[in-house]
Design an enzyme around this catalytic site. Structure first.
Site, PDB file in Angstrom:
ATOM      1  N   CYS A  90      -1.062  11.892  -5.166  1.00 37.97           N
ATOM      2  CA  CYS A  90      -1.164  12.191  -3.882  1.00 37.97           C
ATOM      3  C   CYS A  90      -1.630  13.864  -4.032  1.00 37.97           C
ATOM      4  O   CYS A  90      -1.026  14.489  -4.877  1.00 37.97           O
ATOM      5  CB  CYS A  90       0.198  11.986  -3.087  1.00 37.97           C
ATOM      6  SG  CYS A  90       0.219  10.212  -2.852  1.00 37.97           S
TER       7      CYS A  90
ATOM      8  N   LYS B  60       0.938  -1.016   0.031  1.00 32.50           N
ATOM      9  CA  LYS B  60       0.103  -0.055  -0.077  1.00 32.50           C
ATOM     10  C   LYS B  60       0.927   1.305  -0.013  1.00 32.50           C
ATOM     11  O   LYS B  60       2.051   1.136   0.564  1.00 32.50           O
ATOM     12  CB  LYS B  60      -0.850  -0.102   1.319  1.00 32.50           C
ATOM     13  CG  LYS B  60      -1.744   1.386   1.406  1.00 32.50           C
ATOM     14  CD  LYS B  60      -2.686   1.533   0.427  1.00 32.50           C
ATOM     15  CE  LYS B  60      -3.228   2.805   0.545  1.00 32.50           C
ATOM     16  NZ  LYS B  60      -4.506   3.156  -0.551  1.00 32.50           N
TER      17      LYS B  60
HETATM   18  C1  LIG Z   1      -6.267   9.051  -3.254  1.00 32.93           C
HETATM   19  C2  LIG Z   1      -4.988   9.151  -2.163  1.00 32.93           C
HETATM   20  C3  LIG Z   1      -5.522   9.214  -0.880  1.00 32.93           C
HETATM   21  C4  LIG Z   1      -4.290  10.815  -2.286  1.00 32.93           C
HETATM   22  C5  LIG Z   1      -3.621   8.431  -2.600  1.00 32.93           C
HETATM   23  C6  LIG Z   1      -4.161   6.889  -2.265  1.00 32.93           C
HETATM   24  C7  LIG Z   1      -4.919   6.149  -3.283  1.00 32.93           C
HETATM   25  C8  LIG Z   1      -6.057   5.731  -2.822  1.00 32.93           C
HETATM   26  C9  LIG Z   1      -6.516   6.012  -1.396  1.00 32.93           C
HETATM   27  O1  LIG Z   1      -5.896   5.524  -0.550  1.00 32.93           O
HETATM   28  O2  LIG Z   1      -7.929   6.336  -1.255  1.00 32.93           O
HETATM   29  N1  LIG Z   1      -7.112   5.202  -3.517  1.00 32.93           N
HETATM   30  C10 LIG Z   1      -6.842   4.960  -5.093  1.00 32.93           C
HETATM   31  O3  LIG Z   1      -7.490   4.693  -5.674  1.00 32.93           O
HETATM   32  N2  LIG Z   1      -5.334   5.549  -5.174  1.00 32.93           N
HETATM   33  C11 LIG Z   1      -4.815   6.236  -4.754  1.00 32.93           C
HETATM   34  O4  LIG Z   1      -3.540   6.422  -5.040  1.00 32.93           O
END
Ligand SMILES: CC(C)(C)CCc1c(C(=O)O)[nH]c(=O)[nH]c1=O
Length: 308
Positions: free
Chosen positions: A127, A44
């Site tokens: 991000c 992750k």
């Molecule tokens: C969307 C962010 C929370 C800024 C980064 C982590 C992330 C998430 C998440 O942790 O919500 N979900 C995704 O589909 N792609 C991602 O890169």
């Protein structure tokens, strides 16, 4: 048929792996990936401090895809640095996904995680940066600044996980940035940002965070994923390896990613929906398809998409 592949000099025993975020937050989840038929272990995306992430429901699967606003739930970079040596003993490449809540987090996390020597590091540009500004991946100047800062502290192959782009001018602008930052591989694409799924029965959104807005994955984003794989494959003439991510549900979807130029593929929604056994199903389907078409390896069909 061998489904092994190589990315930036690192050999992958299989071409299917989890996308960062799918079943890969905890030590148990990561070790289960290590025992599965997955060709690699992808963590992750990690942040400075451990995070619970957003309130639930924060993921919702439906016919055709998924929507999520997880909010970066993860153990924090120190925990993953401690886990990497154990994960590497599973006998497949370990990819550490680096995130951060702002640009300044990345070099610190990158330097510390690099010391643990994962096989590859993937920098997640989806991000946020300064509130009110777009995500880093949609800000070419911020992307270049960040990638140059982390490149200086990363000694293993460094890749970039990019959000989807929808305009050739953006492909070209990001292609120039990537070309100037000594990037070893690309991962295309992250979820399609800020979609909205509505439940007409309940007349409500389906996830709690962000008023129901979230990143889209699954079958419905495959054409967007394929377009981004193809666009960057053409820009770099196949010289920067690409991991294709987005909309892979069956072996044929992976084949389409390879035709567009991918060297390996990642799965998210289908892995969350089906579980770790999906790796065996996808390998069987892809091997049968390549056999039927007379290809002996992924390299034989990579980028071979015909135009009319
Ligand atoms: C969307 C962010 C929370 C800024 C980064 C982590 C992330 C998430 C998440 O942790 O919500 N979900 C995704 O589909 N792609 C991602 O890169």
């Amino acid at each position: 048929i061998g489904l092994s592949t190589t990315i930036a000099g690192v050999k992958f025993p299989g071409c299917f792996m989890n996308a960062a975020g799918a079943l890969c937050v905890t030590r148990d989840e990561l070790l289960a990936l290590g025992r599965s038929k997955a060709g690699a272990i992808v963590t992750k995306s990690m942040t400075m401090e451990p995070r619970h992430g957003n309130p639930e429901p924060r993921y919702y699967g439906f016919p055709g895809g998924s929507i999520n606003s997880m909010g970066l739930p993860n153990l924090g970079y120190r925990a993953y640095a401690d886990l990497i040596p154990e994960l590497k003993r599973c006998g497949k490449p370990v990819i550490a996904s680096v995130a951060g809540l702002c640009e300044d987090d990345f070099p610190t996390i990158a330097e510390a995680i690099n010391a643990a020597q994962p096989d590859l590091i993937e920098v997640n540009l989806s991000c946020p940066n300064i509130p009110g500004k777009p995500q880093i991946g949609y800000d070419a100047e911020a992307s270049e600044r960040l990638l140059k800062r982390v490149r200086r502290v990363i000694t293993v192959p460094m890749g970039v996980k990019l959000p989807p782009y929808f305009d050739p001018a953006h492909h070209d602008a990001m292609g120039k940035v990537i070309g100037r930052c000594d990037v070893d591989f690309l991962n295309l694409i992250n979820s399609v940002g800020n979609g909205l799924v509505v439940d007409p029965e309940r007349e409500a959104v389906v996830i709690k965070p962000k008023g129901g807005f979230g990143g889209l994955g699954g079958t419905l984003i495959k054409p967007v994923a394929l377009a981004n794989v193809r666009a960057f494959y053409k820009i770099f003439q196949g010289r920067i390896p690409i991991i294709g991510t987005g909309g892979i549900v069956d072996g044929v979807d992976a084949f389409e990613h390879f035709l567009c130029g991918a060297s390996a593929v990642q799965i998210g929604t289908v892995l969350v929906e089906e579980g770790l056994e999906v790796f065996g199903r996808l390998e069987t389907e892809l091997a049968a398809l390549l056999e039927k078409k007379g290809y002996r390896a992924i390299e034989d069909c990579r980028g071979k998409l015909k135009e009319l």
